[in-house]
Each structure stands twice: as structure tokens, then as C-alpha cells.
Write a protein that holds these residues in place. Structure first.
Motif, PDB file in Angstrom:
ATOM      1  N   PHE A 264       0.827  -1.208   0.000  1.00 59.10           N
ATOM      2  CA  PHE A 264       0.000   0.000   0.000  1.00 59.10           C
ATOM      3  C   PHE A 264       0.866   1.266   0.000  1.00 59.10           C
ATOM      4  N   ALA A 265       1.942   1.245   0.797  1.00 58.31           N
ATOM      5  CA  ALA A 265       2.829   2.412   0.841  1.00 58.31           C
ATOM      6  C   ALA A 265       3.491   2.646  -0.512  1.00 58.31           C
ATOM      7  N   ASP A 266       3.928   1.575  -1.172  1.00 57.95           N
ATOM      8  CA  ASP A 266       4.582   1.718  -2.473  1.00 57.95           C
ATOM      9  C   ASP A 266       3.607   2.233  -3.529  1.00 57.95           C
ATOM     10  N   ALA A 267       2.358   1.777  -3.465  1.00 51.85           N
ATOM     11  CA  ALA A 267       1.347   2.277  -4.406  1.00 51.85           C
ATOM     12  C   ALA A 267       1.116   3.771  -4.184  1.00 51.85           C
ATOM     13  N   ALA A 268       1.096   4.183  -2.924  1.00 59.88           N
ATOM     14  CA  ALA A 268       0.930   5.604  -2.617  1.00 59.88           C
ATOM     15  C   ALA A 268       2.116   6.406  -3.144  1.00 59.88           C
ATOM     16  N   ILE A 269       3.313   5.893  -2.970  1.00 60.52           N
ATOM     17  CA  ILE A 269       4.522   6.585  -3.448  1.00 60.52           C
ATOM     18  C   ILE A 269       4.480   6.750  -4.967  1.00 60.52           C
TER      19      ILE A 269
ATOM     20  N   ALA B 225       7.450   1.920   6.622  1.00 55.15           N
ATOM     21  CA  ALA B 225       6.718   2.332   5.422  1.00 55.15           C
ATOM     22  C   ALA B 225       6.425   3.830   5.451  1.00 55.15           C
ATOM     23  N   VAL B 226       6.024   4.337   6.615  1.00 63.32           N
ATOM     24  CA  VAL B 226       5.778   5.776   6.744  1.00 63.32           C
ATOM     25  C   VAL B 226       7.077   6.546   6.514  1.00 63.32           C
ATOM     26  N   GLY B 227       8.176   6.046   7.059  1.00 59.34           N
ATOM     27  CA  GLY B 227       9.464   6.710   6.851  1.00 59.34           C
ATOM     28  C   GLY B 227       9.858   6.762   5.391  1.00 59.34           C
ATOM     29  N   ARG B 228       9.665   5.653   4.685  1.00 61.75           N
ATOM     30  CA  ARG B 228       9.985   5.617   3.258  1.00 61.75           C
ATOM     31  C   ARG B 228       9.122   6.607   2.472  1.00 61.75           C
ATOM     32  N   LEU B 229       7.870   6.690   2.846  1.00 62.30           N
ATOM     33  CA  LEU B 229       6.964   7.627   2.193  1.00 62.30           C
ATOM     34  C   LEU B 229       7.396   9.071   2.421  1.00 62.30           C
ATOM     35  N   MET B 230       7.776   9.401   3.651  1.00 60.41           N
ATOM     36  CA  MET B 230       8.192  10.769   3.957  1.00 60.41           C
ATOM     37  C   MET B 230       9.494  11.126   3.238  1.00 60.41           C
TER      38      MET B 230
END
Length: 478
Positions: free
Chosen positions: A203-208, A279-284
Motif C-alpha cells: 500500500f505504501a509503495d502504491a501511494a509513493i 513504510a511511513v518513513g519511506r513515504l516521507m
């Protein structure tokens, strides 16, 4: 003779040009200096208790450096409530800005029939539909747990989201994405198979990817990222003979002194939450690399508190109770807001707010017009978040779930688990753990608290009757 009119026109043209430069230049400059429309990132986690995260409980053993950093860059909301203590209804209240009694999704959707049914009525307007009316041309997407109905017409891309990747249900297996023996992962409205990919990372990768695409085209975006973790493991979602354990990817175990083969459920739960943190860190990091971090409003919160069967490994401290209850442990949840330059870094906001406020606040951020044909229970929380006021936009907060009822007004809360029970009374400022019932010694105060509760119930009943009548008239006209 022919030159004079030309000179006269040139003089008039020059005067007009000077006039335009003097009077229109400030307007042009103001347009150039106007702040771009902010991006919106709403992150929810599933059943994390107030005491599970170290920004709210320094004694927590869970390693979350990225959430700690997010809190240090923005504000910890220490008095934030979800309007319902269960997953489905909690999500519906945020997406509609309306309490469950108004949006008519006041229970948990369970089973294939519930999760693949209509769920939230189609007459409800949800947040991306509002954002789509913004003059700034927002792109919208949802990645994660839906859990408010997946029948035709109920799916995310049919309700205002441009893109969706996630599960229809509330608690599919994190690696196989199976719910009750059925593959439950979808891209938009199409079933897909990503067996072996951990849902938090998926989900995080899709958001990115979505954010990268929209940011590169200078398109403002709103992303709703409802992680399905760390929701407790479900025995009906795993293959026969497989161990029913908390699941996390191997890299989430690396910060700890135990391995992916660890059998202790408490330690495994820690790794599940750390996977979210990573995942949150990668997104930020990607927001920073794309140059949009400072112009992105980030709001993070838990949908409800941790559940009773897992309070030996999770924590709602310092609160009493758990998810699906109206005790503080079920509805008083951790929340973080970050918006550089607008929300003070490393601050704490103790003003009482709740999840329906997100709906109104995001509408204000995007300059989108609010629905005018229905009652919205949320209020604009931006003045509180940006330090313009310390006063809550709510006089009181009303809660009802199953047979339970509660009302918070000022420092006090009344609660009862059944309508026939007597009210209990607690001073939340002095007794946040709700350990000392004051009702017996303060009957006048109980009556004072009971009156707004009765009036709100009557108002909701009257509102629903008027709404039903209005819908009936509209149906007859068609």
C-alpha cells in the motif's frame, strides 16, 4: 496632419500602459506569490492503542523512529477521539464528517456478505467527492483497507477516488491477502494477485508511485492511506494448518534482538508496528525527494483502540477499556498532524478534537465547497492545529455504539453500557483512567450532563425523520 492622431493615440496608449503597470502589477505579483494548493496525506492504522506508540507513551518498547520524527516535525494530538470504536464505522465517520447515527453505518461489516454489500449508503457524500470540487484540480487515491462496502457503486473509484489498491474487507492476511477463503485484493474494481507482498509495503509503495506521478505533473493530490495493520491475525484468513500469528516482513525484525522465527506474540506485534513505521518513513523520504514535503498536510491516527483479547501485548494506557467500547481506551486514540510552517514543530495540542473534523479541515485546505444539504458533525480543526486558537470547536462530543452511550462535556464524561443502566460520571482531566465514578456524589452534575445527551438524541431522531421524508419526496418526483 496625419502624424498628430498617431501621436495622440500613442500618448493615450502610454498612459493606459502606465495605469496597467501601476494598478495591475500588485495583482500579478500576488498571484505569483500565492501558496500552491497543499497536498493531503491521511494515514490511518488499524487498532493501535494510545499506549502503543512512544510519542504518547515513552515506556513503549515498540521501535518507531519515523513516527517519532513525524511527531517532532509537527504536533502530537493528546485529546483526539474517533467517533466510533470499531473499524467500519470509524472509517465512515471520517470519510463523511458525520457520526454513525447520521450516515447510517453504525456497525462493523463482517463476513463476505457484509464487506461486499452496499455498506455506507450511496446517498452519503464522502471526502474525495468533496475534494474533487476544489478549484485546484486535485487527484485522489486510496491505498489500503476499505471496509465500508464493496458492492457496485460502493467501491472507491465509484465514490470519488481516481485510483484504489487495497482490500475490500477489514482484516485479510497481510501476505496472501485472503479474507475468509477468498482473494480480497483489488486494483480499482479488478481483483489482482500479489501473493507474498506484505500489505503494508504494498500500500505504501502504491501511494509513493501515485504521489510521484502527480507531483511530477504539478497536480495537487489527496491520498488516503488506511493500513490494514496491525490488526490482529484472523484464523479464517490463513490456509489450513498454518500458524495463526502476527505477521511482519523480515526487515521489520532487524531493529530488534529477536528474529522472524520469534514465537512470542508480543514481540511479533512489535515488528508489525515497526513495519508500518518503516513504510511511513519511506513515504516521507519520497516526499522530501520530490520537493513536496513542506507543502503536504499529513494527518496520522488510529481508527480505534486496541481490543480486549490483545491487551496483554498491546496498550491503551493510560485509559480504561478497549476497542468496541466507549471507554477512553476504545475512542481516545493517538494522532499526529504535520504541516511545516503552519503547524508548530515538536508541539503538543491538548484541545479536544475528533475524526469527523478531518472531513471539514480537508475541505477547507482544498478550498472545496462543503455539502449544503446535510448536517455535518465535524468542524474545521485547522485554527486549532495552526495555533490560532486553543479552544475546541465542539461544546460536547456524543457517542453511541450498540447499547453503549457516552457524552463528553468539558472535563466530564457520562457513560453507560446499557440504556437501562444508571449513568457513570468521570472527571477526565483528574481521572483519565475512569477509575473513580463520581455519579453517586454528584447527582446534579449527572442531570446537567444528561440533558445535552437527551437533546442531541432527540435532534438526531428528528433529523433522520426529516431526511427520510425528504428522500421519499425526491423518490416520488423521479
Amino acid at each position: 496632419m496625419r502624424g498628430k492622431p498617431v501621436n495622440r493615440l500613442s500618448t493615450q496608449g502610454l498612459l493606459l500602459l502606465v495605469f496597467c503597470c501601476i494598478w495591475l502589477r500588485p495583482l500579478a505579483l500576488s498571484g505569483q506569490n500565492a501558496d500552491p494548493a497543499p497536498n493531503i496525506l491521511i494515514i490511518t492504522v488499524d487498532n493501535i492503542g494510545y499506549g502503543d506508540l512512544s510519542p504518547f507513551n515513552p515506556n513503549s518498547a515498540i521501535i518507531t523512529p519515523n513516527l517519532n520524527r513525524l511527531a517532532s516535525q509537527g504536533a502530537r494530538l493528546t485529546n483526539f477521539y474517533t467517533a466510533s470504536p470499531t473499524c467500519t464505522a470509524s472509517r465512515a465517520t471520517m470519510l463523511t464528517g458525520r457520526i454513525p447515527q447520521r450516515n447510517k453505518l453504525d456497525k462493523q461489516l463482517v463476513g463476505l456478505e457484509g464487506n461486499y454489500g452496499i455498506g455506507l449508503p450511496h446517498s452519503e457524500i464522502i471526502l474525495p467527492q468533496v475534494v474533487k470540487k476544489s478549484p485546484h484540480g486535485y487527484a485522489t487515491a486510496a491505498f489500503g483497507k476499505w471496509n465500508i462496502g464493496f458492492a457496485p457503486g460502493s467501491r472507491p473509484t465509484e465514490r470519488g477516488f481516481d485510483e484504489f489498491l487495497g482490500i475490500a474487507s477489514g482484516n485479510a492476511d497481510h501476505f496472501t491477502h485472503v479474507y475468509a477463503g477468498r482473494k480480497d485484493l483489488y486494483h480499482n474494481t479488478n481483483a489482482i494477485n500479489r501473493h507474498g507482498q506484505y500489505s503494508t509495503d504494498l500500500f505504501a509503495d502504491a501511494a509513493i508511485d501515485f504521489i510521484r506521478e502527480k507531483s511530477s505533473g504539478n497536480t495537487p493530490w489527496m491520498v488516503y492511506l488506511p493500513f490494514d495493520a496491525p490488526h490482529h491475525p484472523g484464523d479464517r484468513n490463513i490456509e489450513p494448518g498454518e500458524a495463526n500469528i502476527w505477521k511482519a516482513p523480515d526487515h521489520a525484525f532487524e531493529p530488534y534482538d529477536f528474529s522472524p522465527e520469534e514465537t512470542d506474540p508480543g514481540k511479533r506485534f512489535q515488528a508489525v508496528v515497526t513495519a508500518i513505521d518503516m513504510a511511513v518513513g519511506r513515504l516521507m523520504v519520497h516526499l522530501e525527494e520530490l520537493g513536496v514535503a513542506d507543502n503536504t498536510f499529513v494527518f496520522f491516527y488510529s481508527d480505534n483502540g486496541a481490543f480486549y483479547p490483545y491487551l496483554d501485548i498491546q496498550s491503551n494506557a493510560p485509559f480504561r477499556g478497549a476497542g468496541v467500547t466507549l471507554w477512553e481506551g476504545g475512542i481516545h486514540v493517538p494522532a499526529i498532524a504535520r504541516w511545516p510552517g503552519k503547524i508548530k514543530a515538536n508541539s503538543t495540542i491538548a484541545t479536544r478534537l475528533w475524526s469527523p473534523d478531518i472531513f471539514v479541515g480537508v475541505a477547507a485546505l482544498t478550498a472545496a465547497e462543503m455539502p449544503q444539504d446535510r448536517f455535518i458533525d465535524g468542524k474545521n480543526f485547522l485554527p486549532v492545529l495552526t495555533g490560532q486558537t486553543i479552544h475546541s470547536p465542539h461544546a460536547a462530543l456524543y457517542f453511541a455504539y450498540q447499547s453503549q452511550q457516552a457524552l463528553i462535556w468539558g472535563d466530564y464524561k457520562i457513560i453507560r453500557e446499557k440504556p437501562e443502566d444508571s449513568w457513570m460520571l468521570f472527571n477526565l482531566r483528574e481521572d483519565p483512567s475512569e477509575s473513580r465514578d463520581l455519579a453517586g456524589g454528584s447527582p446534579d452534575l449527572v442531570r446537567k450532563m444528561e440533558e445535552p445527551h437527551r437533546l442531541i438524541e432527540n435532534e438526531i431522531s428528528s433529523y433522520l425523520q426529516r431526511e427520510k421524508k425528504s428522500l421519499h419526496i425526491q423518490a416520488r418526483k423521479k
